[in-house]
Design a protein around this motif. Structure first.
Motif, PDB file in Angstrom:
ATOM      1  N   CYS A   1       0.784  -1.161  -0.114  1.00  0.00           N
ATOM      2  CA  CYS A   1       0.151  -0.123   0.093  1.00  0.00           C
ATOM      3  C   CYS A   1       0.843   1.359  -0.194  1.00  0.00           C
ATOM      4  O   CYS A   1       0.555   2.301  -0.823  1.00  0.00           O
ATOM      5  CB  CYS A   1      -0.874   0.126   1.148  1.00  0.00           C
ATOM      6  SG  CYS A   1      -1.946   1.369   1.434  1.00  0.00           S
ATOM      7  N   ILE A   2       1.965   1.338   0.756  1.00  0.00           N
ATOM      8  CA  ILE A   2       2.650   2.460   0.601  1.00  0.00           C
ATOM      9  C   ILE A   2       3.481   2.779  -0.466  1.00  0.00           C
ATOM     10  O   ILE A   2       3.648   3.715  -0.917  1.00  0.00           O
ATOM     11  CB  ILE A   2       3.747   2.358   2.094  1.00  0.00           C
ATOM     12  CG1 ILE A   2       3.201   2.302   3.256  1.00  0.00           C
ATOM     13  CG2 ILE A   2       4.865   3.445   2.160  1.00  0.00           C
ATOM     14  CD1 ILE A   2       4.049   1.882   4.557  1.00  0.00           C
ATOM     15  N   GLY A   3       4.017   1.617  -0.945  1.00  0.00           N
ATOM     16  CA  GLY A   3       4.818   1.984  -2.103  1.00  0.00           C
ATOM     17  C   GLY A   3       4.034   2.217  -3.350  1.00  0.00           C
ATOM     18  O   GLY A   3       4.453   3.044  -3.941  1.00  0.00           O
ATOM     19  N   TYR A   4       2.746   1.535  -3.384  1.00  0.00           N
ATOM     20  CA  TYR A   4       1.908   1.544  -4.658  1.00  0.00           C
ATOM     21  C   TYR A   4       1.446   2.990  -4.800  1.00  0.00           C
ATOM     22  O   TYR A   4       1.568   3.830  -5.715  1.00  0.00           O
ATOM     23  CB  TYR A   4       0.800   0.778  -4.427  1.00  0.00           C
ATOM     24  CG  TYR A   4      -0.093   0.587  -5.679  1.00  0.00           C
ATOM     25  CD1 TYR A   4       0.082  -0.031  -7.078  1.00  0.00           C
ATOM     26  CD2 TYR A   4      -1.219   1.262  -5.670  1.00  0.00           C
ATOM     27  CE1 TYR A   4      -0.869   0.101  -8.080  1.00  0.00           C
ATOM     28  CE2 TYR A   4      -2.428   1.246  -6.570  1.00  0.00           C
ATOM     29  CZ  TYR A   4      -2.198   0.537  -7.886  1.00  0.00           C
ATOM     30  OH  TYR A   4      -2.970   0.501  -8.731  1.00  0.00           O
ATOM     31  N   PHE A   5       0.968   3.531  -3.641  1.00  0.00           N
ATOM     32  CA  PHE A   5       0.491   4.906  -3.695  1.00  0.00           C
ATOM     33  C   PHE A   5       1.402   5.940  -3.882  1.00  0.00           C
ATOM     34  O   PHE A   5       1.268   7.137  -4.152  1.00  0.00           O
ATOM     35  CB  PHE A   5      -0.540   5.174  -2.373  1.00  0.00           C
ATOM     36  CG  PHE A   5      -2.052   4.385  -2.820  1.00  0.00           C
ATOM     37  CD1 PHE A   5      -2.892   4.917  -3.656  1.00  0.00           C
ATOM     38  CD2 PHE A   5      -2.362   3.372  -1.849  1.00  0.00           C
ATOM     39  CE1 PHE A   5      -3.919   4.134  -4.050  1.00  0.00           C
ATOM     40  CE2 PHE A   5      -3.427   2.654  -2.265  1.00  0.00           C
ATOM     41  CZ  PHE A   5      -4.485   3.079  -3.278  1.00  0.00           C
ATOM     42  N   GLY A   6       2.667   5.533  -3.230  1.00  0.00           N
ATOM     43  CA  GLY A   6       3.731   6.637  -3.159  1.00  0.00           C
ATOM     44  C   GLY A   6       4.427   6.849  -4.668  1.00  0.00           C
ATOM     45  O   GLY A   6       4.508   7.908  -4.985  1.00  0.00           O
ATOM     46  N   LEU A   7       4.280   5.993  -5.268  1.00  0.00           N
ATOM     47  CA  LEU A   7       4.755   6.025  -6.657  1.00  0.00           C
ATOM     48  C   LEU A   7       3.736   6.583  -7.532  1.00  0.00           C
ATOM     49  O   LEU A   7       3.865   7.729  -8.403  1.00  0.00           O
ATOM     50  CB  LEU A   7       4.755   4.500  -7.355  1.00  0.00           C
ATOM     51  CG  LEU A   7       6.187   3.933  -7.154  1.00  0.00           C
ATOM     52  CD1 LEU A   7       6.160   2.486  -7.585  1.00  0.00           C
ATOM     53  CD2 LEU A   7       7.353   4.509  -7.519  1.00  0.00           C
ATOM     54  N   LEU A   8       2.348   6.380  -7.191  1.00  0.00           N
ATOM     55  CA  LEU A   8       1.056   7.187  -8.117  1.00  0.00           C
ATOM     56  C   LEU A   8       1.389   8.515  -7.781  1.00  0.00           C
ATOM     57  O   LEU A   8       0.878   9.505  -8.625  1.00  0.00           O
ATOM     58  CB  LEU A   8      -0.071   6.674  -7.567  1.00  0.00           C
ATOM     59  CG  LEU A   8      -0.656   5.349  -8.205  1.00  0.00           C
ATOM     60  CD1 LEU A   8      -2.117   4.747  -7.731  1.00  0.00           C
ATOM     61  CD2 LEU A   8      -0.692   5.489  -9.940  1.00  0.00           C
ATOM     62  N   THR A   9       1.736   9.092  -6.536  1.00  0.00           N
ATOM     63  CA  THR A   9       1.740  10.451  -6.008  1.00  0.00           C
ATOM     64  C   THR A   9       2.586  11.039  -7.219  1.00  0.00           C
ATOM     65  O   THR A   9       2.326  12.355  -7.223  1.00  0.00           O
ATOM     66  CB  THR A   9       2.190  10.758  -4.562  1.00  0.00           C
ATOM     67  OG1 THR A   9       1.461   9.777  -3.912  1.00  0.00           O
ATOM     68  CG2 THR A   9       2.203  12.155  -4.124  1.00  0.00           C
ATOM     69  N   ALA A  10       3.512  10.543  -7.447  1.00  0.00           N
ATOM     70  CA  ALA A  10       4.581  11.142  -8.371  1.00  0.00           C
ATOM     71  C   ALA A  10       3.986  11.741  -9.760  1.00  0.00           C
ATOM     72  O   ALA A  10       4.476  12.494 -10.359  1.00  0.00           O
ATOM     73  CB  ALA A  10       5.621  10.427  -8.666  1.00  0.00           C
ATOM     74  N   ALA A  11       2.880  11.034 -10.162  1.00  0.00           N
ATOM     75  CA  ALA A  11       2.117  11.599 -11.329  1.00  0.00           C
ATOM     76  C   ALA A  11       0.845  12.304 -10.968  1.00  0.00           C
ATOM     77  O   ALA A  11      -0.197  12.540 -11.944  1.00  0.00           O
ATOM     78  CB  ALA A  11       1.609  10.338 -12.039  1.00  0.00           C
ATOM     79  N   SER A  12       0.781  12.826  -9.797  1.00  0.00           N
ATOM     80  CA  SER A  12      -0.330  13.594  -9.520  1.00  0.00           C
ATOM     81  C   SER A  12      -0.667  14.889 -10.332  1.00  0.00           C
ATOM     82  O   SER A  12       0.407  15.785 -10.487  1.00  0.00           O
ATOM     83  CB  SER A  12      -0.265  14.038  -8.127  1.00  0.00           C
ATOM     84  OG  SER A  12      -0.089  13.076  -7.073  1.00  0.00           O
ATOM     85  N   PRO A  13      -1.641  15.146 -11.145  1.00  0.00           N
ATOM     86  CA  PRO A  13      -1.884  16.132 -12.071  1.00  0.00           C
ATOM     87  C   PRO A  13      -1.928  17.578 -11.224  1.00  0.00           C
ATOM     88  O   PRO A  13      -1.960  18.580 -11.676  1.00  0.00           O
ATOM     89  CB  PRO A  13      -3.091  15.752 -12.835  1.00  0.00           C
ATOM     90  CG  PRO A  13      -3.854  14.794 -12.007  1.00  0.00           C
ATOM     91  CD  PRO A  13      -2.739  14.174 -10.938  1.00  0.00           C
ATOM     92  N   ASN A  14      -2.554  17.444 -10.000  1.00  0.00           N
ATOM     93  CA  ASN A  14      -3.068  18.554  -9.228  1.00  0.00           C
ATOM     94  C   ASN A  14      -3.023  18.310  -7.853  1.00  0.00           C
ATOM     95  O   ASN A  14      -2.686  17.268  -7.273  1.00  0.00           O
ATOM     96  CB  ASN A  14      -4.613  19.269  -9.719  1.00  0.00           C
ATOM     97  CG  ASN A  14      -5.394  18.217  -9.758  1.00  0.00           C
ATOM     98  OD1 ASN A  14      -5.674  17.461  -8.503  1.00  0.00           O
ATOM     99  ND2 ASN A  14      -6.439  17.888 -10.661  1.00  0.00           N
TER     100      ASN A  14
END
Length: 516
Positions: A157-170
């Motif tokens: 959970c930590i790693g998955y959503f941590g990586l997704l945060t890098a692609a945050s559009p806003n």
């Protein structure tokens, strides 16, 4: 399946895919203890000989019996525990990366998205909101399905959503995804619990204190990484690099066993004996003679009401206050260190509140972080000499006093010294509260007890950004007095804790009341 046709954004697709991660049954079965060297006929024969008994002499072939506590003490400290120590430590270090990220990322996000003080503080608050909400849930899960299976889900959970945060559009997506990272971080104490439950009583405190080096190392690494990455390739890469380490831990969890204490508490005696026998084999030692004894009083694991039993009611309430104050002070200093330096830079700048951290600022933060290393030998010496309660009280008092000194107008070197002291004492306090909480509660409610207590830590951590990043921006004096008074109050609470756990065996059930 991620339903790419219906979801246009890569981030949205990624969020839906997380449903795959949280299906615990396959992971629980797939990652059950597997030992590469297998078991010989001699091992199996030995285990048959050492099978458990219910403690009734009429049903036992031998009068000699042993408990899981005696087995762990007899196995001793060796390679088996150091394997768990490294895996647990890597999870701790990965947590530190995600936590220090909040401090070094705040100034750059303020500039990139034009955020107000309140909006910056909210980024940190949503992380702790996720942690606080799910900490007791992960605790209950850990007491129901085991520490190891829970840790697999937590790290993914930590790693998955941590990586997704890098692609945050806003900004909104940053809030959502950082909140989900916090959900995973709420279960991180499971690693600490698993390590504590395999440590001999005479070595437990010192090894758990020494494990703090992983948090300090992770904190130091994150600041160095930020100093290199943010000015060159940007903050999104920093988010990605900070999420990768925790994912590398998942394969390593394959090589560590489930807690024998948990297995005994849930009635899985054959599995517990198997794991204890393996631990003895790795450490080149033997289990005590006799048979593994069932607890005379069998209790259901993970019952929240047991935390409020006669034996543990006062301890539970005081620990909640201490977890609140400890997290409020520690994370307050982590966030305030960057904010104090930003406010100082703002006095000499005409660019409003859009001020990036300078190389000198990063240097100051690195030096202050060294305080977390210095606290280790001091804590290691005090905790077994003067006891757990007095050690916690002294650490909290030191944190409060040096917090109050931060309001003084002093040269940069002296300000760095005060920050160094606060980081050292507050880090020592966090290390102490983890040790004390893992020792005071019995196995049947240990992770739910720590989960409920750490939920109060998240409440403190949710509030502290508004003091460290909003109140402090308006008045350094007001903010430091808030931190100082709370720390000094908690020092008194720690001094009057009802149970001293120095030299006290780790209990199995809530009816265990020796040494109280």
């Amino acid at each position: 399946m991620c339903f790419n046709y219906f979801l246009s954004s890569p981030v949205e697709q990624g969020v839906v895919c997380v449903l795959i991660i949280f299906y615990p049954a396959p992971l629980d079965k797939a990652l059950y203890v597997v030992h590469s060297d297998g078991e010989s006929d001699e091992d199996i024969a030995y285990m048959q000989k050492m099978r458990y008994t219910d403690g009734d002499p009429d049903h036992a072939d031998s009068d000699k019996t042993f408990t899981v506590e005696e087995a762990v003490d007899c196995i001793g400290l060796g390679c088996f525990q150091w394997r768990i120590f490294i895996v647990s430590g890597l999870i701790t270090a990965a947590d530190a990366l995600e936590m220090l990220l909040l401090a070094v990322l705040s100034p750059v996000l303020r500039c990139s998205f034009g955020l107000t003080d309140f909006q910056v503080a909210l980024i940190t608050t949503v992380v702790f909101c996720g942690m606080g909400t799910f900490a007791p849930i992960w605790g209950i899960v850990g007491d129901k399905i085991g520490r190891k299976s829970t840790l697999v889900n937590v790290t993914l959970c930590i790693g998955y959503f941590g990586l997704l945060t890098a692609a945050s559009p806003n900004y909104i997506w940053i809030l959502i995804l950082r909140g989900m990272v916090g959900v995973g971080m709420g279960g991180s104490p499971q690693g600490f619990t698993l390590l504590a439950e395999y440590l001999p009583s005479k070595n437990r405190a010192k090894v758990l204190i020494f494990s703090q080096i992983f948090w300090a190392a992770g904190s130091m690494f994150e600041i160095l990484l930020a100093a290199l990455v943010i000015p060159t390739i940007g903050w999104r890469w920093l988010l990605a690099f900070s999420a990768i380490p925790v994912l590398t831990v998942v394969p390593l969890l394959w090589f560590i066993p489930e807690s024998a204490r948990y297995l005994v508490a849930t009635g899985q005696y054959d599995k517990a004996l198997r794991n204890l026998n393996y631990a003895a084999k790795v450490n080149k030692s033997k289990l005590p003679e006799g048979r593994l004894v069932k607890s005379q009083v069998q209790t259901e694991t993970g019952r929240v009401r047991d935390l409020f039993s006669r034996e543990y009611l006062r301890s539970t309430l005081q620990l909640w206050m201490l977890w609140f104050g400890t997290a409020f002070a520690y994370y307050g200093m982590v966030l305030a260190s960057a904010e104090i330096l930003r406010v100082e830079n703002e006095k000499n700048s005409h660019s409003c509140k859009c001020n990036y951290l300078t190389s000198e600022d990063y240097k100051t933060m690195i030096i202050s972080t060294l305080g977390e290393f210095i606290c280790l030998p001091v804590n290691m010496l005090l905790i077994d000499c003067i006891g757990r309660r007095l050690t916690g009280s002294l650490n909290l008092a030191g944190t409060g006093i040096f917090f109050l000194l931060l309001q003084l107008s002093v040269p940069r070197w002296l300000l760095t010294t005060f920050m160094f002291a606060v980081r050292g004492f507050s880090s020592a306090t966090f290390n102490w509260i983890y040790i004390y909480s893992s020792e005071v509660y019995p196995t049947s409610v240990r992770t739910v007890g720590m989960g409920m207590a750490s939920a109060w830590a998240r409440v403190g951590a949710m509030i502290t950004p508004f003091v460290a990043q909003v109140v402090l921006a308006a008045s350094v004096t007001a903010a430091t007095w808030v931190y100082g008074l709370i720390c000094l109050s908690c020092a008194a609470v720690a001094f009057f804790l009802p149970i001293e756990t120095k030299g006290r065996p780790m209990p199995q059930t809530v009816v265990y009341d020796s040494f109280q």
